[in-house]
Write an enzyme that holds these catalytic residues in place. Structure first.
Site, PDB file in Angstrom:
ATOM      1  N   LYS A  34      -4.562 -11.869   2.111  1.00 52.83           N
ATOM      2  CA  LYS A  34      -4.751 -11.512   0.706  1.00 52.83           C
ATOM      3  C   LYS A  34      -3.968 -10.249   0.348  1.00 52.83           C
ATOM      4  O   LYS A  34      -3.720  -9.394   1.192  1.00 52.83           O
ATOM      5  CB  LYS A  34      -6.236 -11.276   0.412  1.00 52.83           C
ATOM      6  CG  LYS A  34      -7.115 -12.496   0.576  1.00 52.83           C
ATOM      7  CD  LYS A  34      -8.520 -12.252   0.060  1.00 52.83           C
ATOM      8  CE  LYS A  34      -9.233 -11.149   0.792  1.00 52.83           C
ATOM      9  NZ  LYS A  34     -10.616 -10.944   0.298  1.00 52.83           N
ATOM     10  N   ARG A 119     -21.667 -14.232  -5.901  1.00 55.45           N
ATOM     11  CA  ARG A 119     -20.462 -14.442  -6.699  1.00 55.45           C
ATOM     12  C   ARG A 119     -20.196 -15.946  -6.721  1.00 55.45           C
ATOM     13  O   ARG A 119     -21.058 -16.728  -7.101  1.00 55.45           O
ATOM     14  CB  ARG A 119     -19.277 -13.672  -6.107  1.00 55.45           C
ATOM     15  CG  ARG A 119     -19.476 -12.176  -6.039  1.00 55.45           C
ATOM     16  CD  ARG A 119     -18.204 -11.437  -5.661  1.00 55.45           C
ATOM     17  NE  ARG A 119     -17.504 -12.037  -4.546  1.00 55.45           N
ATOM     18  CZ  ARG A 119     -16.489 -11.482  -3.920  1.00 55.45           C
ATOM     19  NH1 ARG A 119     -16.043 -10.298  -4.309  1.00 55.45           N
ATOM     20  NH2 ARG A 119     -15.886 -12.074  -2.901  1.00 55.45           N
ATOM     21  N   TYR A 229      -0.670  20.740 -11.767  1.00 56.51           N
ATOM     22  CA  TYR A 229      -1.344  20.627 -13.058  1.00 56.51           C
ATOM     23  C   TYR A 229      -2.775  21.162 -12.993  1.00 56.51           C
ATOM     24  O   TYR A 229      -3.497  20.945 -12.020  1.00 56.51           O
ATOM     25  CB  TYR A 229      -1.393  19.164 -13.496  1.00 56.51           C
ATOM     26  CG  TYR A 229      -0.057  18.581 -13.889  1.00 56.51           C
ATOM     27  CD1 TYR A 229       0.631  19.024 -15.004  1.00 56.51           C
ATOM     28  CD2 TYR A 229       0.499  17.551 -13.132  1.00 56.51           C
ATOM     29  CE1 TYR A 229       1.851  18.470 -15.365  1.00 56.51           C
ATOM     30  CE2 TYR A 229       1.710  16.981 -13.473  1.00 56.51           C
ATOM     31  CZ  TYR A 229       2.389  17.447 -14.598  1.00 56.51           C
ATOM     32  OH  TYR A 229       3.590  16.891 -14.944  1.00 56.51           O
ATOM     33  N   MET A 276       2.214  12.389 -10.331  1.00 52.90           N
ATOM     34  CA  MET A 276       2.841  11.077 -10.207  1.00 52.90           C
ATOM     35  C   MET A 276       3.862  11.035  -9.082  1.00 52.90           C
ATOM     36  O   MET A 276       3.968  10.037  -8.356  1.00 52.90           O
ATOM     37  CB  MET A 276       3.509  10.687 -11.532  1.00 52.90           C
ATOM     38  CG  MET A 276       4.128   9.299 -11.526  1.00 52.90           C
ATOM     39  SD  MET A 276       4.911   8.888 -13.105  1.00 52.90           S
ATOM     40  CE  MET A 276       3.494   8.815 -14.201  1.00 52.90           C
TER      41      MET A 276
END
Length: 332
Positions: A34, A119, A229, A276
Site C-alpha cells: 500500500k 469499517r 519563523y 517548507m
C-alpha cells in the site's frame, strides 16, 4: 549532493521478509505494498518480497494493483479495497475483496468479515460461493489491546471454521504478538520495511529506509538571537546552529521540532520552526558546512520521530516517500 538523499536497501527488505517467514512458522506471507510500499517503492519492494519467498502481493486499490503485472507478471495480486474496474481486474488476474456481499463475476474474491474494526466488512459471513477463494478480517488493535484482539481472533475462527478456504486475519502487529491470528496467511506490511507497529523499534528487523542531508550553513547565535519563523528558539547563550536544506515539503513535518537527528555521529536536536525548505539543528560546536546529517537512520530511528510527532511510523514513512529527496535503491 541533492538537498537530501533517500536510500532504500532491498537487501534489508529481503532479510526482513525471511525473518517474518520464520516467525510465521508455516503460514504464508503476503507482502503489503500500500501507498507505494509505504513510501519505499512498490515495484522494487514487491520484487524483493517475491524473491525472498512471499506468496502474494497486496495492494490497496485496483488502480495500484494494475501497475504491478507489467513488472511482476507472475505475482499473485490481492486487492484490499472495494471492487472497481472489474473488467481490468479480471484481465490482470487480480483477486478482489468483497465487504458488502456483492460478488463480481469472473474474478476470484475474498469475503471480508467485520470482527471489530468497524469499517468495511460483512456483519455476518454468508456461505461462500464458487468464486470465493479466501475469508478475511482486519485486526483493530493488535498493537495496544490484547483482550479485544483475542476476541476478534476467536470470532473469526468460529465464523470461518465450516469453510475449507484460505483464511487470513493478521497484520504485522498481530503476527508478531498473537500466534493464533496467523491462520493460513498473514498480510504483513510495516514490519517488512523494518519499521515497528509498536512504539519501540523491532528486534530482529532492519530499517529499509535511510534519509540523509548535510549542513548547508552554520552560524553562531548570540544571546537573545533566534532562528526560524515565530522565534520559537531564542538562544540563551552563544549557540551554534546548522541549517539543513530539508523541510515539510520534503516530508520532515513541522511537529518534529524537538526530535534528534545525527550530525557527525552525535545527536543534535531540531530547534525552532521547521519550514517548507529548511530546518535548524543545535550543534555542540562549530562544524563546517557540508557536514553529513542523518535525518532517519542509525541514531535517528523513525520510531523516535513518531513519538515526538505523536503519530506512527507508517505516516512518516509515507510522507517522506512523497517528498523531494533524491532516491537511490541499493541491495546491500
Amino acid at each position: 549532493m541533492a538537498r537530501s538523499e533517500l536510500t532504500i536497501d532491498l537487501g534489508a527488505f529481503r532479510r526482513n521478509v525471511r525473518r517474518m517467514r520464520e516467525v510465521l512458522d508455516g503460514s504464508e506471507l503476503w507482502a503489503v505494498l500500500k501507498a507505494d510500499g509505504y513510501g519505499h517503492g512498490a515495484i522494487a519492494c514487491g520484487r524483493a518480497a517475491l524473491d525472498a519467498g512471499a506468496a502474494a502481493l497486496v495492494a490497496a486499490t485496483v488502480a495500484q494493483a494494475l501497475q504491478l503485472p507489467a513488472e511482476l507478471p507472475k505475482a499473485r495480486l490481492i486487492v484490499l479495497g472495494p471492487p472497481e474496474n472489474v473488467e481490468a481486474a479480471r484481465e490482470a488476474r487480480l483477486e478482489l475483496t468483497v465487504a458488502d456481499g456483492r460478488i463480481p463475476e469472473g474474478v476470484p474474491v475474498h469475503l471480508k468479515l467485520d470482527t471489530g474494526m468497524g469499517r468495511w466488512g460483512l456483519t455476518e459471513l454468508p456461505k461462500p460461493g464458487g468464486r470465493v477463494v479466501g475469508l478475511m478480517s482486519h485486526l483493530a488493535s493488535a498493537d495496544c489491546d490484547s483482550e479485544f484482539t483475542e476476541r476478534q481472533i476467536e470470532r473469526f475462527r468460529e465464523a470461518t471454521a465450516p469453510y475449507p478456504l484460505t483464511k487470513h486475519l493478521a497484520n504485522s502487529a498481530g503476527a508478531l504478538r498473537f500466534p493464533g491470528s496467523r491462520f493460513d496467511a498473514v498480510r504483513c506490511g510495516i514490519a517488512l520495511y523494518g519499521l515497528s507497529p509498536f512504539e519501540k523499534e523491532l528486534e530482529g528487523f532492519e530499517p529499509v529506509l535511510r534519509w540523509e542531508s548535510e549542513l548547508a550553513q552554520v552560524k553562531l547565535l548570540r544571546p537573545g538571537e533566534s532562528t526560524g519563523y515565530g522565534r520559537r528558539f531564542v538562544a540563551g547563550a552563544e549557540t551554534w546552529i546548522g541549517i539543513v536544506p530539508v523541510g515539510y515539503a520534503d516530508g520532515f513535518r513541522r511537529d518534529l521540532t524537538g526530535t534528534d537527528v545525527v550530525v557527525e555521529g552525535e545527536p543534535a536536536p531540531v530547534v525552532g520552526t521547521i519550514s517548507m525548505d529548511a530546518l535548524a539543528v543545535e550543534l555542540p560546536r562549530e562544524l563546517p558546512s557540508g557536514t553529513p546529517v542523518t535525518l532517519v537512520g542509525p541514531g535517528a530511528p523513525l520510531e523516535a520521530h513518531a513519538r515526538v510527532a505523536g503519530t506512527i511510523t507508517y505516516e512518516l514513512a509515507c510522507g517522506i516517500g512523497k517528498g523531494r529527496a533524491h532516491r537511490t535503491v541499493v541491495d546491500a
